[in-house]
Every structure is written in structure tokens, then in C-alpha cells.
Motif scaffolding. Structure first.
Motif, PDB file in Angstrom:
ATOM      1  N   VAL A 143       0.814  -1.218   0.000  1.00  0.00           N
ATOM      2  CA  VAL A 143       0.000   0.000   0.000  1.00  0.00           C
ATOM      3  C   VAL A 143       0.849   1.271   0.000  1.00  0.00           C
ATOM      4  O   VAL A 143       0.585   2.199  -0.765  1.00  0.00           O
ATOM      5  CB  VAL A 143      -0.975  -0.002   1.205  1.00  0.00           C
ATOM      6  CG1 VAL A 143      -1.715   1.317   1.301  1.00  0.00           C
ATOM      7  CG2 VAL A 143      -1.974  -1.152   1.059  1.00  0.00           C
TER       8      VAL A 143
ATOM      9  N   LEU B 112       2.467   1.884  -3.338  1.00  0.00           N
ATOM     10  CA  LEU B 112       1.459   2.206  -4.355  1.00  0.00           C
ATOM     11  C   LEU B 112       0.922   3.629  -4.145  1.00  0.00           C
ATOM     12  O   LEU B 112       0.736   4.380  -5.111  1.00  0.00           O
ATOM     13  CB  LEU B 112       0.308   1.197  -4.319  1.00  0.00           C
ATOM     14  CG  LEU B 112       0.668  -0.234  -4.734  1.00  0.00           C
ATOM     15  CD1 LEU B 112      -0.548  -1.153  -4.568  1.00  0.00           C
ATOM     16  CD2 LEU B 112       1.184  -0.300  -6.180  1.00  0.00           C
ATOM     17  N   ARG B 113       0.688   4.001  -2.886  1.00  0.00           N
ATOM     18  CA  ARG B 113       0.241   5.369  -2.592  1.00  0.00           C
ATOM     19  C   ARG B 113       1.248   6.383  -3.111  1.00  0.00           C
ATOM     20  O   ARG B 113       0.875   7.361  -3.774  1.00  0.00           O
ATOM     21  CB  ARG B 113       0.132   5.582  -1.076  1.00  0.00           C
ATOM     22  CG  ARG B 113      -1.135   5.149  -0.463  1.00  0.00           C
ATOM     23  CD  ARG B 113      -1.075   5.340   1.049  1.00  0.00           C
ATOM     24  NE  ARG B 113      -1.060   6.750   1.452  1.00  0.00           N
ATOM     25  CZ  ARG B 113      -0.801   7.157   2.693  1.00  0.00           C
ATOM     26  NH1 ARG B 113      -0.521   6.279   3.647  1.00  0.00           N
ATOM     27  NH2 ARG B 113      -0.837   8.436   2.982  1.00  0.00           N
TER      28      ARG B 113
ATOM     29  N   ASP C 170       0.557   9.020  -6.121  1.00  0.00           N
ATOM     30  CA  ASP C 170       0.616  10.452  -5.856  1.00  0.00           C
ATOM     31  C   ASP C 170       1.616  11.150  -6.780  1.00  0.00           C
ATOM     32  O   ASP C 170       1.325  12.219  -7.321  1.00  0.00           O
ATOM     33  CB  ASP C 170       0.971  10.682  -4.389  1.00  0.00           C
ATOM     34  CG  ASP C 170       0.579  12.090  -3.962  1.00  0.00           C
ATOM     35  OD1 ASP C 170      -0.614  12.446  -4.131  1.00  0.00           O
ATOM     36  OD2 ASP C 170       1.451  12.845  -3.502  1.00  0.00           O
TER      37      ASP C 170
ATOM     38  N   LEU D 149      -0.031  11.271 -10.276  1.00  0.00           N
ATOM     39  CA  LEU D 149      -1.117  12.254 -10.368  1.00  0.00           C
ATOM     40  C   LEU D 149      -0.579  13.676 -10.324  1.00  0.00           C
ATOM     41  O   LEU D 149      -1.056  14.555 -11.047  1.00  0.00           O
ATOM     42  CB  LEU D 149      -2.125  12.052  -9.227  1.00  0.00           C
ATOM     43  CG  LEU D 149      -3.236  11.032  -9.457  1.00  0.00           C
ATOM     44  CD1 LEU D 149      -4.100  10.914  -8.204  1.00  0.00           C
ATOM     45  CD2 LEU D 149      -4.119  11.415 -10.655  1.00  0.00           C
TER      46      LEU D 149
ATOM     47  N   GLY E 265      -1.715  14.284 -13.669  1.00  0.00           N
ATOM     48  CA  GLY E 265      -3.128  14.164 -13.337  1.00  0.00           C
ATOM     49  C   GLY E 265      -4.042  14.891 -14.314  1.00  0.00           C
ATOM     50  O   GLY E 265      -5.140  14.406 -14.629  1.00  0.00           O
TER      51      GLY E 265
ATOM     52  N   VAL F 246      -0.398  -7.718  -7.973  1.00  0.00           N
ATOM     53  CA  VAL F 246      -0.636  -6.444  -7.267  1.00  0.00           C
ATOM     54  C   VAL F 246      -2.051  -6.392  -6.701  1.00  0.00           C
ATOM     55  O   VAL F 246      -2.257  -5.984  -5.563  1.00  0.00           O
ATOM     56  CB  VAL F 246      -0.350  -5.232  -8.171  1.00  0.00           C
ATOM     57  CG1 VAL F 246      -0.482  -3.942  -7.375  1.00  0.00           C
ATOM     58  CG2 VAL F 246       1.051  -5.329  -8.778  1.00  0.00           C
TER      59      VAL F 246
ATOM     60  N   LEU G 257      -7.655  -4.046  -9.350  1.00  0.00           N
ATOM     61  CA  LEU G 257      -7.081  -3.238 -10.439  1.00  0.00           C
ATOM     62  C   LEU G 257      -7.399  -3.951 -11.744  1.00  0.00           C
ATOM     63  O   LEU G 257      -7.167  -5.144 -11.876  1.00  0.00           O
ATOM     64  CB  LEU G 257      -5.565  -3.126 -10.302  1.00  0.00           C
ATOM     65  CG  LEU G 257      -5.025  -2.592  -8.979  1.00  0.00           C
ATOM     66  CD1 LEU G 257      -3.494  -2.527  -9.054  1.00  0.00           C
ATOM     67  CD2 LEU G 257      -5.592  -1.221  -8.676  1.00  0.00           C
TER      68      LEU G 257
ATOM     69  N   PRO H  46      -8.590   1.593 -17.552  1.00  0.00           N
ATOM     70  CA  PRO H  46      -8.532   2.570 -16.464  1.00  0.00           C
ATOM     71  C   PRO H  46      -7.218   3.336 -16.356  1.00  0.00           C
ATOM     72  O   PRO H  46      -6.136   2.743 -16.259  1.00  0.00           O
ATOM     73  CB  PRO H  46      -8.773   1.717 -15.212  1.00  0.00           C
ATOM     74  CG  PRO H  46      -8.832   0.305 -15.645  1.00  0.00           C
ATOM     75  CD  PRO H  46      -9.029   0.277 -17.097  1.00  0.00           C
ATOM     76  N   ALA H  47      -7.313   4.653 -16.323  1.00  0.00           N
ATOM     77  CA  ALA H  47      -6.132   5.518 -16.324  1.00  0.00           C
ATOM     78  C   ALA H  47      -5.334   5.419 -15.030  1.00  0.00           C
ATOM     79  O   ALA H  47      -4.112   5.264 -15.053  1.00  0.00           O
ATOM     80  CB  ALA H  47      -6.561   6.959 -16.551  1.00  0.00           C
ATOM     81  N   LEU H  48      -6.016   5.516 -13.895  1.00  0.00           N
ATOM     82  CA  LEU H  48      -5.281   5.586 -12.632  1.00  0.00           C
ATOM     83  C   LEU H  48      -4.513   4.306 -12.382  1.00  0.00           C
ATOM     84  O   LEU H  48      -3.380   4.321 -11.892  1.00  0.00           O
ATOM     85  CB  LEU H  48      -6.237   5.843 -11.468  1.00  0.00           C
ATOM     86  CG  LEU H  48      -7.025   7.151 -11.491  1.00  0.00           C
ATOM     87  CD1 LEU H  48      -7.866   7.273 -10.235  1.00  0.00           C
ATOM     88  CD2 LEU H  48      -6.109   8.359 -11.635  1.00  0.00           C
ATOM     89  N   GLU H  49      -5.122   3.179 -12.715  1.00  0.00           N
ATOM     90  CA  GLU H  49      -4.467   1.897 -12.434  1.00  0.00           C
ATOM     91  C   GLU H  49      -3.237   1.746 -13.343  1.00  0.00           C
ATOM     92  O   GLU H  49      -2.194   1.252 -12.911  1.00  0.00           O
ATOM     93  CB  GLU H  49      -5.477   0.750 -12.600  1.00  0.00           C
ATOM     94  CG  GLU H  49      -6.899   1.250 -12.455  1.00  0.00           C
ATOM     95  CD  GLU H  49      -7.860   0.403 -11.632  1.00  0.00           C
ATOM     96  OE1 GLU H  49      -8.639   0.997 -10.910  1.00  0.00           O
ATOM     97  OE2 GLU H  49      -7.824  -0.832 -11.727  1.00  0.00           O
TER      98      GLU H  49
ATOM     99  N   MET I 229      -0.562   4.242 -11.905  1.00  0.00           N
ATOM    100  CA  MET I 229       0.024   3.803 -10.640  1.00  0.00           C
ATOM    101  C   MET I 229       1.001   2.654 -10.851  1.00  0.00           C
ATOM    102  O   MET I 229       2.113   2.654 -10.308  1.00  0.00           O
ATOM    103  CB  MET I 229      -1.079   3.387  -9.662  1.00  0.00           C
ATOM    104  CG  MET I 229      -0.540   3.012  -8.290  1.00  0.00           C
ATOM    105  SD  MET I 229      -1.850   2.543  -7.122  1.00  0.00           S
ATOM    106  CE  MET I 229      -2.179   0.867  -7.652  1.00  0.00           C
TER     107      MET I 229
END
Lengths: 405, 405
Positions: free
Chosen positions: B40, B43-44, B48, B51, B55, B242, B246, B271-274, B277
Motif C-alpha cells: 500500500v 502504491l500510494r 501520488d 497524479l 493528473g 498487485v 485493479l 482505467p487511467a489511474l491503475e 500507478m
């Protein structure tokens, strides 16, 4: 030697795609939104809070929320539908999807078989047409005017079909901020549409992808809000308000429909991070963000209209839409927009030609211009270049920017 | 009155799903992984950073990377395929998908029509069977042994089909950490499979969803790595390393195939965020993470095997798999696993019954036990409860935990 797949492919399989070479210089297609309005700092903070608290849950399919999607986002969507569209619902009756395209596909898969008939607005989202054509479904187009779908035309279409013994599977409508015309169906027409649909026992499939983007920040209740029989299936998305690269849409319907759509959704869940981030972002920030976007987008639309007036003058027809991210514009006689789009595209100006977006007889005079993504200077320069290209190709507009060409 | 949709639904449409009521207490199904291993904090931090930097790009469909998916993640996948599977490729030949299920669907949509024939491992991922059945495709099963697909059986199957004038559309194989048996196909069989496939001009569809989860942290090269003709289509995912919530999978193939799959992928992007990340997380952290997961998972498997030995004793047959997240186990004669799964499921112990995962004659003696998600104490308690249920229902095992029941 290279293995030859061609003999293994079903008849009619197209050639491989060309490799993507980047966005066009003047990008008036594709439904992108304004990069500058993406609320990056708030989204970062939301994502980080959500990951810190629940990040370990990505170890399970669909987090801890089951196949309808992340429960906190379902609750957010229910609250949004209540505040914005007047729909009384809860997260129990929301199915989160991977974009509203998947929502469309699920509804179509549930209801449609080859040979079925549906009613659609004559001018419509291009994907509506292409998806229905691919499924072998017959489309009965209904004319629009400045207020959206014409109820007299809908009545005629329903009566004609009834006379032939055909019960259409649904009436598809983008009632609030129509794509591409931007029209918003007035309340009296909404009531009338429900009356007609009920009289003919035909459900309504309401697509509200753009309905939050309204300059006045208010809108009539959704068709689903005005119906208490469960005959309206309602879909929407966060693509046009937060960002289309996020793949999160939703369906709101009564359980006899929604519970069957849940069973059809066999993708092992929609994207976790995008659901977590949006839920944590929350409806109050979303509210303020949408109002800000609407002000920015109306400013861009005004700049687009100024540029169109300057460079195309009175040769074009359009109405300023009350919301949305595109201008639907009719070019002068003699212009065919598929050719215009091809020629302009080759010179870096991308627009959607009418026939992809309309079944009207004169569809090839229209273009759709998406104005949300390019900066205002780019909009101005792109419209000027489009006018120059149009003049060179078709001889119109004769006068542009008060200069005879 | 409630609108009645039933007359509008195609024949055979199932009833609405039941509402989801949470995971079972002893959850040995579903391919979830270990919550405690989700990295976690890393990944956070990755999310971050990504983004903060990019972003605003969520304003455009597919970020700035086009329809094949986020370029930095394509490069990561190419590097991963090189390091782990020996495949020399680049991000140019990767298509990122919304999970490997979409990868399967795209390949099947490209190649298959109703009535077509494919070759599959006789015991297989349940979704392989259900997807092919839904498409009306005939499956020719090939037997496995302790080393995976048997090449003599494959040769016989190919010869039999050739004698009937049938060219199968592909050989589907989970060569590295097979689902559900966990077997890893040895190098000599990989060469032999390629020889046979080439001789019969049948492509290979290689699914490597679990291939990173190997206790020894090493594996033979992928079939795609051993082929230079482009006849192997290779798919994989980040779900098992992972997190399955996701939705990111990938396809690696030569352009004549990949370019057609790109054209078929009409979901407006994964999915963009996945994607952002995972790309930012990076392959070096991924490497270390996977080694850690493998150690944890082998520990869980050993605990599962201890519990099975304790509670089922010698009545069951299984081999300890060299990797993966499940144990494929044969129950004693007299036990039928669909009934066992139903009875146990009603008491909170969820296992996959064999017939969903195998076309073998005695498939209904087998169960698949996913051990990655439950904590070790839960694994122990769940196996004990399963043995008790099995004893009550079928009279076996007679002795459990050295206590006659």
C-alpha cells in the motif's frame, strides 16, 4: 517466416489499425474535456486518503462491495442523481460500469437481438448508431427541433410501428444536453414521452452523459425521476465532469432490469482506484467543480462562436447550446462534410462529419465541433484554418474575417 | 403499476441476480490474493507522484498514449516480459486491457465464429470453457499430467482434426502455473508444442496470468519467447501480483494480430489511474514485491497442505503445485464435488467444484481451493469445517485429525 493469420480470421475482418501518432494539432473531436479544469490537487488528496484507508482491499475483486461496484461511490451516484436529476434512488439500485459505453453495451445485450427495432433521435451520438448496426438492430429515427425530440414525430413513429405489429425494444433518448445538438428536452415533452411510452408499453433508455454540463446549472428532472413504473433505464458517467480517462459510468434501474444487468457484467469488476478516488472526492467538491467547469466551458463556447462568426460569417447555421462540449453546425450548400473532415484532418484540423452523427437527409452538411479540450487560442486558430480549408476545397465561405478570399 | 420487461427479453434470459451479501466466511474461491501483501505505501507514493505530474491528462481519453494504453506501463510490461518470460518485445507491441478477461474476449472475438474448433487443456480456467461455450465454439480437450499438457495427446488431437479436415483456430494453454493444476510446462514440451503447432499451422494462445507466482522465482521461457514466427498470442495481468480489483491486463502479439485487436477494443480505454500507478510503481519494486508474495504464498500453501493432511488424511490426492494460488485436489470415491460445494457453500465454506474447471471424466471428484486470500488460521479452520461437512454428507473422510468421526 512469419505466421499468416489471415486464413483464420472471420470474413470481413478489417486490416490492422494504423499505429497511433498523437492527437491532431486542432483537436475538435473525441469528447475530451479541459485539462486545466481537472481538480488535480483535490483528486490527489482523495486518492491518497482512500488508498491509505482501504488500499489493501485491492487484493479482492471488487474491493468489499460485490459486483455492483464500490459501495461509497454507488451512494455518491445516488445522491448526485437525487440532487441533479431529481431521481429518488439509493446505492442499492446503482450498477457502476467501466464508462457509460459499457452501460450501453450491457443494456443492449440484455434487451436486443438481431432484427429487433428501437426508436432513436434522428441525430445522435455516433456510437449509438454503430453499436446498433453491429447488432443488426433496426433504428426508427425521430426528428428533433430546437427543444430536442419532437413528440409529434415520436407519436407517429410509435403508431406506425404499432400498425405493423412491431413493439420496439426501447426509445433511446439523450434528453438532457443532447449529443450533438446540446438541446434539453422541456418538462412538458418529458411528461408526453412517458405517456406515449406507457401507452405503447415501450421502455425508455435515457442516456445522460452530458447532463451536468449546463450553463444555467439547472435542468428539468430526468425521465426516470418522472416515472414510477420502472420503465426508464438511466445511464450516466463521470467522463465529462472529472475526466474521460477515468472509466466510471453507472446505470440506475429497478431491480428486474438492474439485477439482470449485474448478471451480464462478466468483467470481474470496474476499475477500483477510479471508483475509490471519485467516492472520496465527494459530492460537495464535485458540485463546486462542476459549476466552475460550466463557467469555463461556456467561455470556450462563446470564443468558438465568435471565431465561427468571424471566419464563416452567415454561411453557417447553429444554435448556441445550453450546455455540453460541442457545437453542431450546418455548413453552406455545396459543402459535403465527410470530404471537409477528410481534407481538414489531413491538415491537422479534426472535426466529426455529420453522417456519423445523424440519419437526417442532409446530414452531410453538418459537423460536430468539440470545444472543451483545446485552449481558446487554439480554438480560434483552428476555426480560422478550417474556414480556409473549406474555402479552398468548396469555395465557401467567400468572405472570412471580413476579408474576401 | 410496475412495468413488465419480461416480454421484451430474449428467450432464455436468466432471472435477476441475487443481491450480493458479502464474502463467505471461508472464501476459497474467486482468485483473490493476500490483503497483507498489497504494497500500500509504495502504491500510494507511486499514485501520488503520477497524479501530481500527469493528473491533468485524465481530461483526454487514454491520457496521451492512444488506444494501446499508457505508454510508460506498456514499457514496463515489455520489460517484465523480457525479464520474467524471456520475450524480446517493446511497448510498441503491447496492448493494455481492462484485465486479462478483456484480453481473452478480444482474442476470441478476433479469431472465433460459432462452429469453430479450438484445442484446450482438458482441465482449465472455468472462464475459458464458459466463454467458448457462449460463443458456440467446439473444444477439443487435451489431457494433462504432472508436467502440464501432454504432447502425445496434443499430437493425437491435431492429427485427428486434420484427418477430419478441421483446422482449429488455436491451441489455448496456460503453460506456466496452470489454472487450476499449477503445473509448469517443461522446456522440451514447449519446443514440441511449437513444432506441432507449426506443422499444423495452428496458432498458440498463451495465457500467463499466474506465471509470476512461482516459489522458485524462475520459470522456462514463454512459448512466445521461443517462437520467431508471430504464431503465439500472449496475455497476462497484474491481478495476481498487485491486486485483482485493479483492472489491468495485457496482450503481446505481432502487429498483424495486435493491430486488429486494437481496432476491436472499443471501450474508450482501460482505467487511467491503475495504469499510471502501476507504471510509476516500477519494475524494480515489482520484482521485490513478487518475491515477497511468493514466500508468503508458499507458506500459506504449506499450511493448507498440512490442514488437508490432518483433516482429509490419505483419502485425497493432490500434488503440491510449484506456484499459483490454488490447490487442485481429488476427493475420495463416493464424493461428488458439485454437491459438496453446494452444501459447504450454504455453511460458509466456498470451493470450486471440479466440473466448472475440467472436462475430465471424473471431474466431479475434484475441487479447486484458492488459498491466497484467507489468513492461515482461516485456512486451517475452513479445511477442518470442509472435512466435517464432507464426512457428514458423504461419510468420508472416516478419520480426520486422527479422530474417527
Amino acid at each position: 517466416m512469419s505466421f499468416d493469420f489471415t486464413a483464420l480470421l472471420p470474413e470481413g475482418t478489417p486490416a490492422p489499425a494504423n499505429r497511433w501518432s498523437g492527437f491532431p494539432e486542432f483537436n475538435f473531436v473525441g469528447g475530451h474535456i479541459d485539462n486545466a479544469t481537472v481538480p488535480v490537487d483535490d483528486l490527489r488528496a482523495a486518492m491518497d486518503r482512500a488508498l491509505a484507508r482501504e488500499g489493501a482491499d485491492i487484493a479482492t475483486y471488487s474491493l468489499r462491495s460485490g459486483p455492483q461496484g464500490y459501495r461509497p461511490l454507488r451512494d455518491f451516484v445516488a445522491e448526485k442523481l437525487n440532487r441533479y436529476a431529481g431521481i429518488e434512488t439509493t446505492g442499492d439500485d446503482i450498477l457502476l460500469t467501466s464508462g457509460s459505453l459499457q452501460a450501453m453495451d450491457l443494456v443492449n445485450t440484455l434487451l436486443l437481438e438481431p432484427g429487433d427495432t428501437v426508436i432513436v433521435e434522428e441525430t445522435n451520438y455516433g456510437g449509438t448508431f454503430s453499436k446498433l448496426r453491429a447488432m443488426g438492430v433496426k433504428m426508427v429515427p425521430v426528428a428533433l427541433d430546437a427543444d430536442g425530440m419532437r413528440m409529434d414525430a415520436l407519436e407517429t413513429a410509435l403508431n406506425d410501428l404499432a400498425a405493423q405489429g412491431i413493439r420496439p425494444k426501447y426509445i433511446f433518448t439523450i434528453a438532457t444536453v443532447h449529443n450533438p445538438t446540446g438541446t434539453i428536452l422541456p418538462l412538458d415533452r418529458r411528461h408526453r414521452m412517458l405517456e406515449l411510452a406507457k401507452a405503447h408499453s415501450v421502455p425508455i433508455f435515457e442516456d445522460e452523459c452530458y447532463s451536468d454540463i449546463v450553463w444555467a446549472n439547472e435542468r428539468p428532472p430526468a425521465l426516470r425521476a418522472l416515472d414510477d413504473s420502472g420503465m426508464v433505464i438511466h445511464i450516466g458517467t463521470f467522463s465529462k465532469t472529472v475526466g474521460p480517462a477515468l472509466r466510471v459510468g453507472y446505470i440506475n434501474a429497478d431491480w428486474p432490469v438492474l439485477g439482470r444487468l449485474v448478471a451480464l457484467k462478466k468483467d470481474a469488476g470496474s476499475p477500483a482506484l477510479e471508483q475509490m478516488m471519485l467516492a472520496e472526492y465527494g459530492i460537495d467538491r464535485f458540485d463546486a467543480h462542476v459549476r466552475h467547469c460550466n463557467a469555463v466551458l461556456e467561455g470556450k463556447l462563446d470564443a468558438l462562436i465568435d471565431a465561427v462568426n468571424e471566419h464563416f460569417g452567415t454561411t453557417v447555421q447553429f444554435a448556441k447550446p445550453p450546455g455540453g462540449i460541442f457545437l453542431w453546425m450546418k455548413l453552406p450548400e455545396g459543402v459535403t462534410t465527410p470530404r471537409l473532415a477528410a481534407v481538414a484532418g489531413a491538415q491537422g484540423v479534426a472535426v466529426n462529419p455529420g453522417p456519423d452523427w445523424s440519419l437526417e437527409g442532409d446530414a452531410d452538411r453538418w459537423i460536430r465541433i468539440c470545444f472543451a479540450n483545446p485552449p481558446i487560442e487554439t480554438i480560434r486558430a483552428g476555426v480560422a484554418k478550417l474556414a480556409t480549408i473549406c474555402q479552398a476545397e468548396f469555395g465557401v465561405p467567400e468572405i472570412s474575417g471580413n476579408v474576401r478570399r
